[in-house]
Design an enzyme around this catalytic site. Structure first.
Site, PDB file in Angstrom:
ATOM      1  CE  LYS A 118      -4.427  -1.499   1.911  1.00 24.71           C
ATOM      2  NZ  LYS A 118      -5.513  -1.112   2.839  1.00 24.71           N
ATOM      3  CE  LYS A 201      -6.174  -8.708  -2.010  1.00 24.58           C
ATOM      4  NZ  LYS A 201      -6.156  -8.169  -0.637  1.00 24.58           N
ATOM      5  CE  LYS A 204     -12.504  -3.475   0.263  1.00 18.47           C
ATOM      6  NZ  LYS A 204     -13.518  -3.681   1.270  1.00 18.47           N
TER       7      LYS A 204
HETATM    8  P1  AMP Z   1     -10.670  -5.799   3.048  1.00 26.13           P
HETATM    9  O1  AMP Z   1     -11.673  -5.560   1.997  1.00 26.13           O
HETATM   10  O2  AMP Z   1      -9.270  -5.685   2.561  1.00 26.13           O
HETATM   11  O3  AMP Z   1     -10.940  -5.056   4.332  1.00 26.13           O
HETATM   12  O4  AMP Z   1     -10.821  -7.357   3.396  1.00 26.13           O
HETATM   13  C1  AMP Z   1     -11.878  -7.842   4.179  1.00 26.13           C
HETATM   14  C2  AMP Z   1     -11.842  -9.350   4.287  1.00 26.13           C
HETATM   15  O5  AMP Z   1     -12.054  -9.958   3.005  1.00 26.13           O
HETATM   16  C3  AMP Z   1     -10.506  -9.913   4.802  1.00 26.13           C
HETATM   17  O6  AMP Z   1     -10.777 -11.022   5.633  1.00 26.13           O
HETATM   18  C4  AMP Z   1      -9.817 -10.349   3.546  1.00 26.13           C
HETATM   19  O7  AMP Z   1      -8.885 -11.380   3.779  1.00 26.13           O
HETATM   20  C5  AMP Z   1     -10.985 -10.846   2.712  1.00 26.13           C
HETATM   21  N1  AMP Z   1     -10.667 -10.732   1.275  1.00 26.13           N
HETATM   22  C6  AMP Z   1     -10.447  -9.593   0.574  1.00 26.13           C
HETATM   23  N2  AMP Z   1     -10.180  -9.873  -0.725  1.00 26.13           N
HETATM   24  C7  AMP Z   1     -10.222 -11.228  -0.845  1.00 26.13           C
HETATM   25  C8  AMP Z   1     -10.036 -12.150  -1.932  1.00 26.13           C
HETATM   26  N3  AMP Z   1      -9.752 -11.714  -3.172  1.00 26.13           N
HETATM   27  N4  AMP Z   1     -10.159 -13.470  -1.679  1.00 26.13           N
HETATM   28  C9  AMP Z   1     -10.468 -13.916  -0.430  1.00 26.13           C
HETATM   29  N5  AMP Z   1     -10.661 -13.108   0.630  1.00 26.13           N
HETATM   30  C10 AMP Z   1     -10.543 -11.784   0.445  1.00 26.13           C
END
Ligand code: AMP
Ligand code: TRP
Length: 342
Positions: A118, A201, A204
């Site tokens: 980041k 990955k 968003k």
């Molecule tokens: P974040 O949107 O980064 O706050 O992530 C929120 C949750 O979603 C965390 O537990 C991440 O590990 C999970 N997560 C985000 N992107 C992915 C992905 N592409 N595959 C699996 N889990 C994800």
């Protein structure tokens, strides 16, 4: 004397820093619902203070927080069974984070891959909050003595750091106070990949909207994104080993398995020998069936922000009551006087 609490308690958080993706849903939120259904005590948090470690436009942040709460509930989280709240309404998180800032070492934080990604090349320009992000995350978890944390694969390193902080605190103050929290990283979709590039990955923050399925996408958008997902010309193999060098194909099989609540091998048992001309429409149909009701319910709930704010306020009240005695005991262990009437 052991003070550690071992009663199962689940905590997890998601940043309200944009819409929810299929990765968030399969990697995290579905697990959240499963754990709620098992009757374990569950706390799920919109981590708005983590979101502002990178710039968030204020009106957009407020909206994203409410949308995330709507997404949680649309996916099956029930505010009468799970504690749903936004992080900034429970000051104990920030108070505990300060203590952990004094436990964690600069070197530990400097090794975090999420920070390196980041912050990019210009680390001097990253916020102090972005660097200290993992100590706030440890505080989120440990201020409740949470024992289990469901997350996607990308959060594994942060959870190891949380255990390191708990262990160092216990060691330095000669107590057995904080539990060593277990990550729960399970299922076929702990790492959902981009639909455009199977080595990255699904996120968003990817500039291409075609790379992800958003929880708010309608049926046409979901079907179109799956139809255009990058794949290859080979038929599906009989065993997962046959997908080792085919990350895009493997990703679609994993997504199918997660949506259908089965294993990737069971998906291959059904589709081996078939090409993507057959597999993609079936996957699209499954995704639409699973996701369309969630997205419709999310939009309906988001139409009543007053109701959402009331739910978050009540959740925060319950969360604060759980955190307060743990924070008070932490202050006592550290030697901070807390004599103000409250
Ligand atoms: P974040 O949107 O980064 O706050 O992530 C929120 C949750 O979603 C965390 O537990 C991440 O590990 C999970 N997560 C985000 N992107 C992915 C992905 N592409 N595959 C699996 N889990 C994800
Ligand atoms: N760092 C997590 C992410 O980016 C979000 C998060 C913050 C979290 N605090 C947490 C996850 C506590 C689990 C537990 O996905």
């Amino acid at each position: 004397m052991s003070e550690a609490r071992h009663t199962p308690r689940v905590f997890s958080g998601i940043q309200p820093s944009g819409g929810l993706t299929l990765g968030n849903y399969l990697g995290a939120i579905r697990r959240f619902v499963e754990m709620q259904e098992q009757g374990i005590e569950t706390l799920y948090c919109m981590v708005d203070m983590h979101a502002i470690t990178t710039w968030q436009e204020p009106a957009r942040l407020r909206q994203a927080t409410r949308e995330l709460a709507a997404g949680f509930m649309a996916a099956g989280l029930d505010p009468s069974r799970s504690i749903l709240f936004n992080q900034s309404q429970v000051p104990a998180h920030a108070e505990m984070a300060w203590i952990f800032n004094c436990v964690a070492r600069m070197g530990w934080l400097g090794r975090m891959t999420q920070f390196k990604e980041k912050a990019g090349k210009d680390r001097e320009a990253a916020s102090v909050g972005l660097f200290a992000y993992p100590t706030l995350m440890a505080a989120d978890i440990l201020v409740y003595h949470a024992t289990h944390v469901p997350v996607g694969e990308d959060q594994k390193q942060h959870l190891e750091l949380t255990r390191d902080i708990a262990a160092k605190f216990n060691h330095d103050y000669e107590v057995d106070f904080f539990p060593l929290t277990e990550p729960v990283i399970e299922g076929a979709a702990t790492r959902v990949m981009s639909l455009r590039d199977g080595t990255r990955k699904m996120s968003k923050s990817d500039p291409s909207d075609m790379s992800r399925i958003n929880l708010t996408d309608d049926s046409d958008a979901i079907a179109a994104k799956i139809r255009k997902a990058r794949t290859d010309a080979e038929p599906l193999p009989e065993a997962m080993g046959g997908l080792d060098a085919r990350p895009e194909a493997r990703n679609l099989v994993n997504i199918y398995a997660a949506l259908a609540n089965t294993t990737p091998q069971a998906v291959l048992d059904e589709f081996a020998g078939q090409g993507f001309a057959v597999f993609k429409p079936r996957l699209a149909e499954l995704a639409v069936t699973e996701l369309a009701p969630i997205s419709a319910e999310m939009i309906r709930l988001a139409g009543d922000p007053g109701q959402i704010d009331a739910i978050l306020g009540q959740g925060a009240e319950r969360a604060a009551a759980l955190a307060e005695p743990i924070l008070a005991r932490t202050y006592e262990i550290v030697g901070l006087i807390r004599s103000r009437p409250r």
